[in-house]
Motif scaffolding. Structure first.
Motif, PDB file in Angstrom:
ATOM      1  N   LEU A   1      23.213  39.405  51.216  1.00 45.78           N
ATOM      2  CA  LEU A   1      23.971  39.154  52.442  1.00 45.78           C
ATOM      3  C   LEU A   1      23.320  39.816  53.651  1.00 45.78           C
ATOM      4  O   LEU A   1      23.296  39.247  54.750  1.00 45.78           O
ATOM      5  CB  LEU A   1      25.415  39.641  52.284  1.00 45.78           C
ATOM      6  CG  LEU A   1      26.320  38.816  51.383  1.00 45.78           C
ATOM      7  CD1 LEU A   1      27.636  39.540  51.146  1.00 45.78           C
ATOM      8  CD2 LEU A   1      26.558  37.445  51.983  1.00 45.78           C
ATOM      9  N   THR A   2      22.783  41.009  53.461  1.00 46.85           N
ATOM     10  CA  THR A   2      22.104  41.696  54.557  1.00 46.85           C
ATOM     11  C   THR A   2      20.885  40.897  55.006  1.00 46.85           C
ATOM     12  O   THR A   2      20.653  40.732  56.210  1.00 46.85           O
ATOM     13  CB  THR A   2      21.682  43.113  54.127  1.00 46.85           C
ATOM     14  OG1 THR A   2      22.845  43.847  53.742  1.00 46.85           O
ATOM     15  CG2 THR A   2      20.971  43.839  55.247  1.00 46.85           C
ATOM     16  N   CYS A   3      20.110  40.396  54.061  1.00 47.76           N
ATOM     17  CA  CYS A   3      18.954  39.554  54.413  1.00 47.76           C
ATOM     18  C   CYS A   3      19.402  38.318  55.184  1.00 47.76           C
ATOM     19  O   CYS A   3      18.764  37.918  56.164  1.00 47.76           O
ATOM     20  CB  CYS A   3      18.186  39.150  53.155  1.00 47.76           C
ATOM     21  SG  CYS A   3      17.330  40.513  52.380  1.00 47.76           S
ATOM     22  N   PHE A   4      20.509  37.724  54.770  1.00 46.77           N
ATOM     23  CA  PHE A   4      21.053  36.549  55.453  1.00 46.77           C
ATOM     24  C   PHE A   4      21.426  36.891  56.896  1.00 46.77           C
ATOM     25  O   PHE A   4      21.050  36.184  57.831  1.00 46.77           O
ATOM     26  CB  PHE A   4      22.268  36.025  54.691  1.00 46.77           C
ATOM     27  CG  PHE A   4      22.995  34.915  55.384  1.00 46.77           C
ATOM     28  CD1 PHE A   4      22.498  33.620  55.357  1.00 46.77           C
ATOM     29  CD2 PHE A   4      24.167  35.170  56.078  1.00 46.77           C
ATOM     30  CE1 PHE A   4      23.173  32.596  56.001  1.00 46.77           C
ATOM     31  CE2 PHE A   4      24.845  34.151  56.721  1.00 46.77           C
ATOM     32  CZ  PHE A   4      24.346  32.864  56.686  1.00 46.77           C
ATOM     33  N   PHE A   5      22.164  37.980  57.097  1.00 48.84           N
ATOM     34  CA  PHE A   5      22.592  38.369  58.444  1.00 48.84           C
ATOM     35  C   PHE A   5      21.416  38.834  59.304  1.00 48.84           C
ATOM     36  O   PHE A   5      21.397  38.589  60.513  1.00 48.84           O
ATOM     37  CB  PHE A   5      23.675  39.445  58.385  1.00 48.84           C
ATOM     38  CG  PHE A   5      24.998  38.946  57.905  1.00 48.84           C
ATOM     39  CD1 PHE A   5      25.611  37.867  58.497  1.00 48.84           C
ATOM     40  CD2 PHE A   5      25.632  39.551  56.830  1.00 48.84           C
ATOM     41  CE1 PHE A   5      26.832  37.394  58.055  1.00 48.84           C
ATOM     42  CE2 PHE A   5      26.853  39.089  56.379  1.00 48.84           C
ATOM     43  CZ  PHE A   5      27.453  38.005  56.989  1.00 48.84           C
ATOM     44  N   VAL A   6      20.449  39.498  58.700  1.00 47.07           N
ATOM     45  CA  VAL A   6      19.288  39.963  59.458  1.00 47.07           C
ATOM     46  C   VAL A   6      18.486  38.777  59.980  1.00 47.07           C
ATOM     47  O   VAL A   6      17.986  38.805  61.108  1.00 47.07           O
ATOM     48  CB  VAL A   6      18.422  40.914  58.602  1.00 47.07           C
ATOM     49  CG1 VAL A   6      17.030  41.088  59.181  1.00 47.07           C
ATOM     50  CG2 VAL A   6      19.105  42.265  58.476  1.00 47.07           C
ATOM     51  N   ARG A   7      18.362  37.715  59.178  1.00 51.88           N
ATOM     52  CA  ARG A   7      17.670  36.520  59.669  1.00 51.88           C
ATOM     53  C   ARG A   7      18.362  35.972  60.909  1.00 51.88           C
ATOM     54  O   ARG A   7      17.720  35.467  61.821  1.00 51.88           O
ATOM     55  CB  ARG A   7      17.611  35.450  58.574  1.00 51.88           C
ATOM     56  CG  ARG A   7      16.520  35.688  57.567  1.00 51.88           C
ATOM     57  CD  ARG A   7      16.292  34.475  56.695  1.00 51.88           C
ATOM     58  NE  ARG A   7      17.449  34.090  55.906  1.00 51.88           N
ATOM     59  CZ  ARG A   7      17.745  34.546  54.694  1.00 51.88           C
ATOM     60  NH1 ARG A   7      16.955  35.430  54.134  1.00 51.88           N
ATOM     61  NH2 ARG A   7      18.817  34.118  54.051  1.00 51.88           N
ATOM     62  N   ARG A   8      19.675  36.041  60.958  1.00 51.96           N
ATOM     63  CA  ARG A   8      20.421  35.563  62.123  1.00 51.96           C
ATOM     64  C   ARG A   8      20.276  36.526  63.312  1.00 51.96           C
ATOM     65  O   ARG A   8      20.204  36.103  64.455  1.00 51.96           O
ATOM     66  CB  ARG A   8      21.913  35.408  61.800  1.00 51.96           C
ATOM     67  CG  ARG A   8      22.209  34.491  60.647  1.00 51.96           C
ATOM     68  CD  ARG A   8      21.914  33.051  61.038  1.00 51.96           C
ATOM     69  NE  ARG A   8      22.265  32.138  59.979  1.00 51.96           N
ATOM     70  CZ  ARG A   8      21.389  31.555  59.169  1.00 51.96           C
ATOM     71  NH1 ARG A   8      20.120  31.801  59.293  1.00 51.96           N
ATOM     72  NH2 ARG A   8      21.785  30.730  58.229  1.00 51.96           N
ATOM     73  N   LEU A   9      20.256  37.818  63.022  1.00 51.76           N
ATOM     74  CA  LEU A   9      20.180  38.826  64.085  1.00 51.76           C
ATOM     75  C   LEU A   9      18.773  39.020  64.623  1.00 51.76           C
ATOM     76  O   LEU A   9      18.594  39.581  65.706  1.00 51.76           O
ATOM     77  CB  LEU A   9      20.696  40.173  63.567  1.00 51.76           C
ATOM     78  CG  LEU A   9      22.180  40.276  63.288  1.00 51.76           C
ATOM     79  CD1 LEU A   9      22.488  41.600  62.595  1.00 51.76           C
ATOM     80  CD2 LEU A   9      22.962  40.158  64.572  1.00 51.76           C
ATOM     81  N   ARG A  10      17.773  38.586  63.888  1.00 51.37           N
ATOM     82  CA  ARG A  10      16.376  38.800  64.271  1.00 51.37           C
ATOM     83  C   ARG A  10      16.080  38.288  65.682  1.00 51.37           C
ATOM     84  O   ARG A  10      15.380  38.920  66.449  1.00 51.37           O
ATOM     85  CB  ARG A  10      15.483  38.095  63.253  1.00 51.37           C
ATOM     86  CG  ARG A  10      14.081  38.571  63.242  1.00 51.37           C
ATOM     87  CD  ARG A  10      13.321  37.951  62.097  1.00 51.37           C
ATOM     88  NE  ARG A  10      13.698  38.605  60.856  1.00 51.37           N
ATOM     89  CZ  ARG A  10      13.668  38.023  59.660  1.00 51.37           C
ATOM     90  NH1 ARG A  10      13.282  36.780  59.540  1.00 51.37           N
ATOM     91  NH2 ARG A  10      14.017  38.693  58.581  1.00 51.37           N
ATOM     92  N   ARG A  11      16.677  37.154  66.030  1.00 47.99           N
ATOM     93  CA  ARG A  11      16.450  36.589  67.367  1.00 47.99           C
ATOM     94  C   ARG A  11      17.039  37.470  68.461  1.00 47.99           C
ATOM     95  O   ARG A  11      16.523  37.515  69.560  1.00 47.99           O
ATOM     96  CB  ARG A  11      17.060  35.194  67.454  1.00 47.99           C
ATOM     97  CG  ARG A  11      16.278  34.181  66.676  1.00 47.99           C
ATOM     98  CD  ARG A  11      16.884  32.824  66.837  1.00 47.99           C
ATOM     99  NE  ARG A  11      17.186  32.341  65.500  1.00 47.99           N
ATOM    100  CZ  ARG A  11      18.086  31.453  65.199  1.00 47.99           C
ATOM    101  NH1 ARG A  11      18.819  30.929  66.143  1.00 47.99           N
ATOM    102  NH2 ARG A  11      18.277  31.073  63.975  1.00 47.99           N
TER     103      ARG A  11
END
Length: 148
Positions: free
Chosen positions: A106-116
Protein backbone atom coordinates in the motif's frame (compact mmCIF):
# COMPACT_ATOMS: atom_id res chain seq x y z
CA UNK A 1 -11.25 0.92 23.99
CA UNK A 2 -9.66 -1.54 26.38
CA UNK A 3 -9.40 -4.14 23.62
CA UNK A 4 -7.68 -1.61 21.35
CA UNK A 5 -5.10 -0.68 23.98
CA UNK A 6 -4.44 -4.35 24.75
CA UNK A 7 -4.02 -5.13 21.05
CA UNK A 8 -1.61 -2.22 20.56
CA UNK A 9 0.55 -3.19 23.54
CA UNK A 10 0.82 -6.95 22.93
CA UNK A 11 3.63 -8.62 21.08
CA UNK A 12 4.31 -8.38 18.14
CA UNK A 13 2.09 -5.33 17.50
CA UNK A 14 3.89 -3.41 20.26
CA UNK A 15 6.83 -3.10 17.82
CA UNK A 16 4.58 -1.18 15.43
CA UNK A 17 3.27 0.88 18.35
CA UNK A 18 6.81 1.89 19.34
CA UNK A 19 7.56 2.86 15.74
CA UNK A 20 4.32 4.84 15.63
CA UNK A 21 5.37 6.80 18.73
CA UNK A 22 8.68 7.65 17.03
CA UNK A 23 6.87 8.75 13.86
CA UNK A 24 4.45 10.97 15.77
CA UNK A 25 7.34 12.47 17.75
CA UNK A 26 9.26 13.18 14.54
CA UNK A 27 6.31 14.97 12.92
CA UNK A 28 5.74 17.01 16.09
CA UNK A 29 9.37 18.14 15.83
CA UNK A 30 8.81 18.99 12.16
CA UNK A 31 5.67 20.96 13.03
CA UNK A 32 7.58 22.90 15.68
CA UNK A 33 10.32 23.72 13.17
CA UNK A 34 13.04 21.88 15.08
CA UNK A 35 13.84 19.55 12.19
CA UNK A 36 12.99 19.28 8.50
CA UNK A 37 10.87 16.61 6.87
CA UNK A 38 13.64 15.79 4.39
CA UNK A 39 16.40 15.46 7.00
CA UNK A 40 16.93 11.73 6.24
CA UNK A 41 17.06 12.03 2.45
CA UNK A 42 20.86 12.22 2.28
CA UNK A 43 21.24 9.10 4.41
CA UNK A 44 19.18 6.56 2.47
CA UNK A 45 17.52 5.90 -0.84
CA UNK A 46 14.26 3.94 -1.02
CA UNK A 47 14.14 3.44 -4.80
CA UNK A 48 15.07 -0.23 -4.42
CA UNK A 49 12.03 -0.79 -2.21
CA UNK A 50 9.65 0.97 -4.59
CA UNK A 51 9.24 3.95 -2.28
CA UNK A 52 11.56 6.45 -3.97
CA UNK A 53 10.59 9.88 -5.21
CA UNK A 54 9.26 11.21 -1.92
CA UNK A 55 11.14 12.20 1.24
CA UNK A 56 12.25 9.16 3.24
CA UNK A 57 10.37 10.41 6.29
CA UNK A 58 7.11 10.51 4.33
CA UNK A 59 7.52 6.97 2.97
CA UNK A 60 8.60 5.44 6.28
CA UNK A 61 5.88 7.30 8.18
CA UNK A 62 3.25 6.05 5.75
CA UNK A 63 4.58 2.49 6.04
CA UNK A 64 4.55 2.71 9.84
CA UNK A 65 1.03 4.11 10.06
CA UNK A 66 -0.38 1.52 7.67
CA UNK A 67 1.43 -1.36 9.39
CA UNK A 68 0.20 -0.19 12.80
CA UNK A 69 -3.40 0.16 11.63
CA UNK A 70 -3.37 -3.26 9.97
CA UNK A 71 -1.59 -4.89 12.91
CA UNK A 72 -3.88 -3.45 15.58
CA UNK A 73 -6.98 -4.11 13.47
CA UNK A 74 -6.00 -7.73 12.91
CA UNK A 75 -5.18 -8.21 16.60
CA UNK A 76 -8.57 -6.80 17.62
CA UNK A 77 -10.34 -9.05 15.13
CA UNK A 78 -8.42 -12.10 16.33
CA UNK A 79 -9.28 -11.30 19.93
CA UNK A 80 -12.95 -10.77 19.16
CA UNK A 81 -13.56 -13.61 16.71
CA UNK A 82 -11.23 -16.48 17.50
CA UNK A 83 -11.18 -18.79 20.50
CA UNK A 84 -8.05 -19.09 22.59
CA UNK A 85 -5.66 -21.84 21.63
CA UNK A 86 -2.53 -22.72 19.76
CA UNK A 87 -3.87 -21.69 16.35
CA UNK A 88 -4.82 -18.25 17.66
CA UNK A 89 -1.34 -17.83 19.16
CA UNK A 90 0.29 -18.69 15.85
CA UNK A 91 -2.06 -16.32 14.01
CA UNK A 92 -1.17 -13.52 16.43
CA UNK A 93 2.46 -13.89 15.31
CA UNK A 94 1.82 -14.39 11.59
CA UNK A 95 -0.87 -11.79 10.92
CA UNK A 96 1.25 -8.71 11.78
CA UNK A 97 4.02 -9.96 9.48
CA UNK A 98 1.49 -10.34 6.66
CA UNK A 99 0.13 -6.91 7.61
CA UNK A 100 3.63 -5.46 7.22
CA UNK A 101 3.86 -6.79 3.67
CA UNK A 102 0.39 -5.45 2.85
CA UNK A 103 1.41 -2.10 4.35
CA UNK A 104 4.55 -2.09 2.20
CA UNK A 105 2.47 -2.76 -0.92
CA UNK A 106 0.00 0.00 0.00
CA UNK A 107 2.86 2.39 0.75
CA UNK A 108 4.36 1.73 -2.69
CA UNK A 109 0.93 2.40 -4.21
CA UNK A 110 0.50 5.72 -2.37
CA UNK A 111 4.10 6.79 -2.99
CA UNK A 112 3.60 6.36 -6.75
CA UNK A 113 0.67 8.78 -6.46
CA UNK A 114 2.55 11.22 -4.21
CA UNK A 115 5.73 11.19 -6.31
CA UNK A 116 4.36 13.89 -8.60
CA UNK A 117 3.65 16.17 -5.65
CA UNK A 118 7.29 16.10 -4.60
CA UNK A 119 8.65 16.86 -8.05
CA UNK A 120 9.56 20.31 -9.36
CA UNK A 121 6.11 20.62 -10.97
CA UNK A 122 4.44 20.64 -7.58
CA UNK A 123 5.71 24.10 -6.77
CA UNK A 124 3.86 25.43 -9.79
CA UNK A 125 0.67 23.54 -8.95
CA UNK A 126 0.58 21.49 -12.17
CA UNK A 127 1.14 18.17 -10.40
CA UNK A 128 -1.75 18.82 -8.05
CA UNK A 129 -4.18 19.35 -10.88
CA UNK A 130 -2.90 16.23 -12.67
CA UNK A 131 -3.87 14.00 -9.75
CA UNK A 132 -7.06 15.93 -9.01
CA UNK A 133 -5.95 17.75 -5.87
CA UNK A 134 -6.96 21.36 -6.18
CA UNK A 135 -8.61 23.85 -3.91
CA UNK A 136 -11.42 26.14 -4.75
CA UNK A 137 -9.08 29.08 -4.13
CA UNK A 138 -6.65 27.90 -6.80
CA UNK A 139 -9.46 27.29 -9.27
CA UNK A 140 -11.15 30.68 -8.76
CA UNK A 141 -7.99 32.79 -8.72
CA UNK A 142 -5.88 31.07 -11.35
CA UNK A 143 -4.59 33.27 -14.14
CA UNK A 144 -5.87 31.92 -17.40
CA UNK A 145 -4.38 32.80 -20.82
CA UNK A 146 -7.64 34.50 -21.89
CA UNK A 147 -7.67 36.75 -18.80
CA UNK A 148 -4.48 38.61 -19.70
Amino acid sequence: MRMLVEAATRLPVVLFTAAMIVVVGFWVLVALGITASDSFDADTDLDGLGMGGVPVAVAVSLLTVLAWILGVGAAVLLTALSPTGTLTGILRLVVPVVGLFVAWWLTCFFVRRLRRCFSDQCRSGHALTEIGLTTGFQDRHAVRPNDQ
